[in-house]
Motif scaffolding. Structure first.
Motif, PDB file in Angstrom:
ATOM      1  N   TYR A  93      -0.455 -13.489  12.952  1.00 37.44           N
ATOM      2  CA  TYR A  93      -0.180 -12.168  13.563  1.00 37.44           C
ATOM      3  C   TYR A  93       1.092 -11.578  12.949  1.00 37.44           C
ATOM      4  O   TYR A  93       1.134 -10.404  12.640  1.00 37.44           O
ATOM      5  N   ARG A  94       2.107 -12.399  12.788  1.00 38.90           N
ATOM      6  CA  ARG A  94       3.349 -11.919  12.207  1.00 38.90           C
ATOM      7  C   ARG A  94       3.162 -11.516  10.750  1.00 38.90           C
ATOM      8  O   ARG A  94       3.785 -10.572  10.269  1.00 38.90           O
ATOM      9  N   LYS A 115       0.393 -10.275   9.367  1.00 39.18           N
ATOM     10  CA  LYS A 115      -0.295  -8.983   9.344  1.00 39.18           C
ATOM     11  C   LYS A 115       0.660  -7.873   9.657  1.00 39.18           C
ATOM     12  O   LYS A 115       0.620  -6.788   9.038  1.00 39.18           O
ATOM     13  N   ARG A 116       1.503  -8.045  10.617  1.00 41.22           N
ATOM     14  CA  ARG A 116       2.465  -7.013  10.973  1.00 41.22           C
ATOM     15  C   ARG A 116       3.439  -6.759   9.815  1.00 41.22           C
ATOM     16  O   ARG A 116       3.840  -5.601   9.591  1.00 41.22           O
TER      17      ARG A 116
END
Length: 280
Positions: A273-274, A276-277
């Motif tokens: 998730y990190r 992708k951000r």
């Protein structure tokens, strides 16, 4: 005529007084002579002695003293032996045993009754038993006056009871008074019996001791650390114990494998998730 009668009365009174004084004086002198003769005839000397001395062996001395007293007609009234530890140490003898070394002091205490005429002989015998005598003393207490006073008071009480009994009735207070006097009479008699016993048998107090004694004996080793295995054995045992603990940890984690998988999934999920951000 009246003058003659008065003169005769004065003469009778004068001679009567002189006669009374003479009788009283004779009675007083007789009493004094009786008391003096009684005090001389009933001389009561109470002897007591004390000794402190050093001996080679306290127990052996006690046995010798007992035999000597019995031979001379005496008896032991009180006795004790006490040992006091001066110093003690323990030296390792082997893994399971120690040598205990103890220094102690032994003292004896004895109170004896001995016939008064043999007191000097007995003290001389005791002095010969000793390595040396620290101190020795004897006291003579004259109880003659007290003995005589008790005797005379007892006689007075006998006379008093006889007079009371002559006029006493069962309901009168004199009966109770007679009982009190009789009890006091008994007390005086008992006091004199005690004095007689103390005069007949002298009391001697003996304190004796020996040099410090050293004793050694083998005792069990009470230090539990000495019973542990050697270093090599303990090292190998600890390695085996570590392996056992490691296996137990694996087994404990196996019980919670679901939580481990969930934790791993959450970790990679958060990491992705990190990432992708960060790409945005």
């Amino acid at each position: 005529m009246k003058r003659n009668i008065i003169a005769i009365a004065i003469l009778v009174t004068f001679f009567g007084c002189n006669s009374s004084k003479k009788d009283y004086a004779e009675s007083s002198n007789m009493g004094a002579d009786t008391i003096s003769s009684d005090s001389i005839a009933n001389e009561k000397i109470v002897k007591t002695a004390d000794m402190r001395f050093r001996v080679k062996d306290v127990q052996q001395t006690k046995e010798t003293l007992s035999a000597t007293l019995k031979k001379q007609g005496g008896a032991i009234a009180e006795f004790s032996i006490n040992s006091t530890i001066q110093e003690t140490d323990k030296v390792k003898q082997s893994t399971d045993s120690l040598k205990e070394i103890t220094s102690y002091r032994t003292e004896g205490y004895l109170v004896a009754k001995i016939p008064s005429e043999r007191l000097d002989e007995f003290t001389n015998t005791v002095a010969r038993m000793a390595v040396f005598v620290d101190n020795q003393s004897m006291k003579m207490d004259d109880q003659s006056i007290l003995y005589l006073a008790n005797k005379l008071k007892a006689q007075n009480r006998v006379e008093a009871v006889e007079r009371i009994n002559q006029v006493a009735t069962k309901k009168s207070a004199n009966v109770e008074s007679a009982l009190i006097i009789k009890d006091d009479f008994i007390d005086k008699k008992v006091e004199n019996i005690q004095i007689d016993n103390r005069v007949k048998f002298s009391t001697i107090t003996l304190n004796f001791y020996q040099d410090n004694t050293v004793r050694t004996m083998i005792v069990a080793n009470d230090n539990l650390y000495d019973y542990r295995p050697g270093f090599g054995s303990r090292l190998w045992l600890n390695i085996l114990n570590g392996w056992t603990i490691f296996k137990e940890m694996i087994l404990a984690l196996a019980n919670v494998w679901m939580l481990v998988v969930l934790g791993i999934a959450i970790f990679f999920g958060v990491k992705q998730y990190r990432a992708k951000r960060a790409g945005l």
